[in-house]
Design a protein around this motif. Structure first.
Motif, short mmCIF file in Angstrom:
data_model
loop_
_atom_site.label_atom_id
_atom_site.label_comp_id
_atom_site.label_asym_id
_atom_site.label_seq_id
_atom_site.Cartn_x
_atom_site.Cartn_y
_atom_site.Cartn_z
N GLN A 202 0.80 -1.48 -0.43
CA GLN A 202 -0.26 -0.18 -0.06
C GLN A 202 1.18 0.83 0.00
O GLN A 202 0.09 2.51 -0.36
CB GLN A 202 -0.85 0.12 1.25
CG GLN A 202 -0.62 0.27 2.55
CD GLN A 202 0.24 -0.20 3.17
OE1 GLN A 202 0.19 -2.09 2.96
NE2 GLN A 202 1.15 -0.87 4.93
N GLU B 85 -13.69 -5.61 3.56
CA GLU B 85 -13.07 -5.29 4.82
C GLU B 85 -11.84 -3.91 3.66
O GLU B 85 -11.54 -2.83 3.97
CB GLU B 85 -11.57 -5.65 5.64
CG GLU B 85 -13.40 -6.29 6.53
CD GLU B 85 -12.69 -7.49 7.22
OE1 GLU B 85 -13.74 -7.84 8.14
OE2 GLU B 85 -11.65 -7.93 7.61
N ALA C 275 -12.59 -1.41 1.79
CA ALA C 275 -12.70 0.49 2.60
C ALA C 275 -11.14 0.38 2.80
O ALA C 275 -10.71 1.65 3.50
CB ALA C 275 -13.21 -0.55 3.75
N LYS C 276 -10.53 -0.27 3.77
CA LYS C 276 -8.13 -0.13 3.99
C LYS C 276 -7.88 0.40 2.89
O LYS C 276 -7.16 1.64 2.86
CB LYS C 276 -8.35 -1.49 4.10
CG LYS C 276 -7.41 -1.42 5.58
CD LYS C 276 -6.64 -2.68 6.66
CE LYS C 276 -5.46 -2.73 6.79
NZ LYS C 276 -5.36 -4.10 7.14
N GLN C 277 -8.22 0.12 1.59
CA GLN C 277 -7.36 0.47 0.46
C GLN C 277 -7.66 2.38 0.58
O GLN C 277 -6.75 2.94 -0.06
CB GLN C 277 -7.69 0.05 -1.20
CG GLN C 277 -7.06 -1.68 -0.60
CD GLN C 277 -7.23 -2.33 -1.92
OE1 GLN C 277 -7.67 -1.47 -2.79
NE2 GLN C 277 -7.36 -3.47 -2.49
N ALA C 278 -9.35 2.01 0.30
CA ALA C 278 -9.77 3.81 0.65
C ALA C 278 -8.85 4.03 1.17
O ALA C 278 -8.37 5.35 0.92
CB ALA C 278 -11.29 3.54 0.48
N LYS C 279 -9.14 3.99 3.22
CA LYS C 279 -8.88 4.79 3.74
C LYS C 279 -7.09 4.83 3.84
O LYS C 279 -7.15 6.07 4.12
CB LYS C 279 -9.11 3.59 4.77
CG LYS C 279 -9.04 5.05 6.19
CD LYS C 279 -9.37 3.88 7.68
CE LYS C 279 -8.86 4.54 8.69
NZ LYS C 279 -9.03 3.71 9.65
N VAL C 280 -6.47 3.90 3.12
CA VAL C 280 -4.81 4.77 3.17
C VAL C 280 -4.49 5.70 1.45
O VAL C 280 -3.68 5.93 1.46
CB VAL C 280 -4.19 3.26 2.83
CG1 VAL C 280 -4.02 2.77 4.36
CG2 VAL C 280 -4.07 2.45 1.76
N GLY C 281 -5.77 6.16 0.93
CA GLY C 281 -5.84 6.62 -0.64
C GLY C 281 -4.95 6.12 -1.54
O GLY C 281 -4.50 6.60 -2.68
N GLN D 167 -6.28 5.29 -4.81
CA GLN D 167 -7.68 5.72 -5.31
C GLN D 167 -8.29 3.97 -6.67
O GLN D 167 -7.07 3.72 -7.12
CB GLN D 167 -7.45 7.04 -6.45
CG GLN D 167 -7.02 7.86 -5.60
CD GLN D 167 -6.21 9.43 -6.48
OE1 GLN D 167 -7.77 9.52 -7.14
NE2 GLN D 167 -5.63 9.78 -5.84
#
Ligand code: 173
Length: 322
Positions: free
Chosen positions: A214, A270, A273-279, A281
């Motif tokens: 990530q 999950e 969501a986690k990928q989106a949270k760390v930016g 796109q």
């Protein structure tokens, strides 16, 4: 020797033999993982092995030898084939050096439970027995589509000018999308990204955090395609050597492992969501382009399979498709 004494000695010998027999019942199987030890697949494997060993005392035990440090990712298949180890957790893409058919399992569009019902599981085993000296025991990952992860933006499904890390899973499809491809085991993805050797990589929807990718990932391309297959394999002679009690026990635990596969749908939610949270796109296309992207993946995958092993591809396609 009188009759009484004779019977007594027969009894003692029989007792000694049966005692020996009981001791000889427990077999320990040596297992390696082609995936990293700290990743999600091995985490789930560890949980399963702990239960397996607790309930299998006196019958069957598994001795976990480790991940790619014990045996390198792309050598695990041959280790199972030749009996260097008894069992492995791996994926077909990692042992195409044993037989090209191994990679066809990514093309399944029905669950492993359905594969056991419709004859696919048996058909897989016929090929695995004959060509790889392996028993295909259980699939422990499903419902995990593959995606393209990138550091450079694309506007359409075209990888022209991009260097992408692959395994055999993605080769024909990414070449069709005009990518330059570089094959590496998962353990080399981070440094390839870090050094700019690649602009992106293929991987399932879940698990990119396991090796910190990530940190080096800007985009995920949607939709996903195929279904990541991670399975338990066994050396065929080692499998045949098990007695009926051991085989029954093993099968019970393998079915219990597959019954846990409902985990993967939750994990997908999950991980997104986690990928989106760390930016990270998402790059997505309109509905028609998305459909043709996915259709092309399967068309290219089956065409490659047909070319490599026509009879097996024909048989598998009928059994693997929806
Ligand atoms: O990308 C890979 O290394 C790969 O082929 C794979 C297959 C199944 C699960 C995860 C990765």
């Amino acid at each position: 020797m009188n009759k009484k004494l004779f019977l007594k000695s027969v009894y003692i010998v029989a007792l000694a033999l049966s005692a020996n027999f009981v001791v000889a019942q427990e077999t320990t199987l040596r297992l390696v993982s082609a995936f990293a030890e700290n990743g999600i697949y091995v985490q789930r494997l560890q949980t399963w092995m702990t239960k397996f060993n607790a309930e299998g005392k006196g019958v069957l035990q598994i001795n976990f030898l480790g991940g790619p440090k014990a045996i390198p990712t792309f050598e695990v298949g041959n280790a199972v084939k030749t009996g260097v180890v008894d069992m492995a957790m791996s994926t077909g893409a990692f042992y195409t050096n044993v037989m090209p058919e191994s990679d066809f399992l990514k093309l399944t569009q029905i669950s492993i439970a359905e594969q056991r019902k419709n004859g696919a599981f048996e058909a897989i085993n016929a090929v695995w027995n004959e060509k790889a000296n392996m028993q295909y025991l259980a699939r422990m990952v499903e419902n995990q589509p593959f995606h393209i992860y990138l550091n450079k933006k694309i506007e359409k499904p075209d990888l022209n000018g991009l260097k992408i890390r692959i395994t055999p899973v993605y080769r024909d499809f990414f070449l069709e999308l005009n990518a330059n491809v570089i094959t590496t085991p998962p353990g080399e993805v981070y440094s390839a990204l870090e050094r700019g050797v690649v602009d992106g990589y293929g991987w399932p929807i879940g698990g990119i955090f396991d090796l910190n990718w990530q940190e080096k990932t800007k985009y995920r391309v949607d939709p996903g395609f195929y279904d990541a297959e991670v399975s338990i394999l066994m050396n065929l002679p080692a499998f045949k050597k098990l007695n009926d009690v051991q085989k029954t026990y093993l099968n019970k635990q393998l079915l219990a492992l597959e019954a846990e596969n409902t985990f993967w749908a939750k994990f997908t939610i999950e991980e997104i969501a986690k990928q989106a949270k760390v930016g990270i796109q998402t790059i997505s296309f309109d509905a028609a382009t998305s459909k043709s992207f996915k259709d092309k993946a399967y068309a290219v995958g089956w065409a490659a399979a047909q070319k490599q092993s026509p009879d097996v591809a024909t048989k598998f396609k009928a059994l693997f498709s929806k």
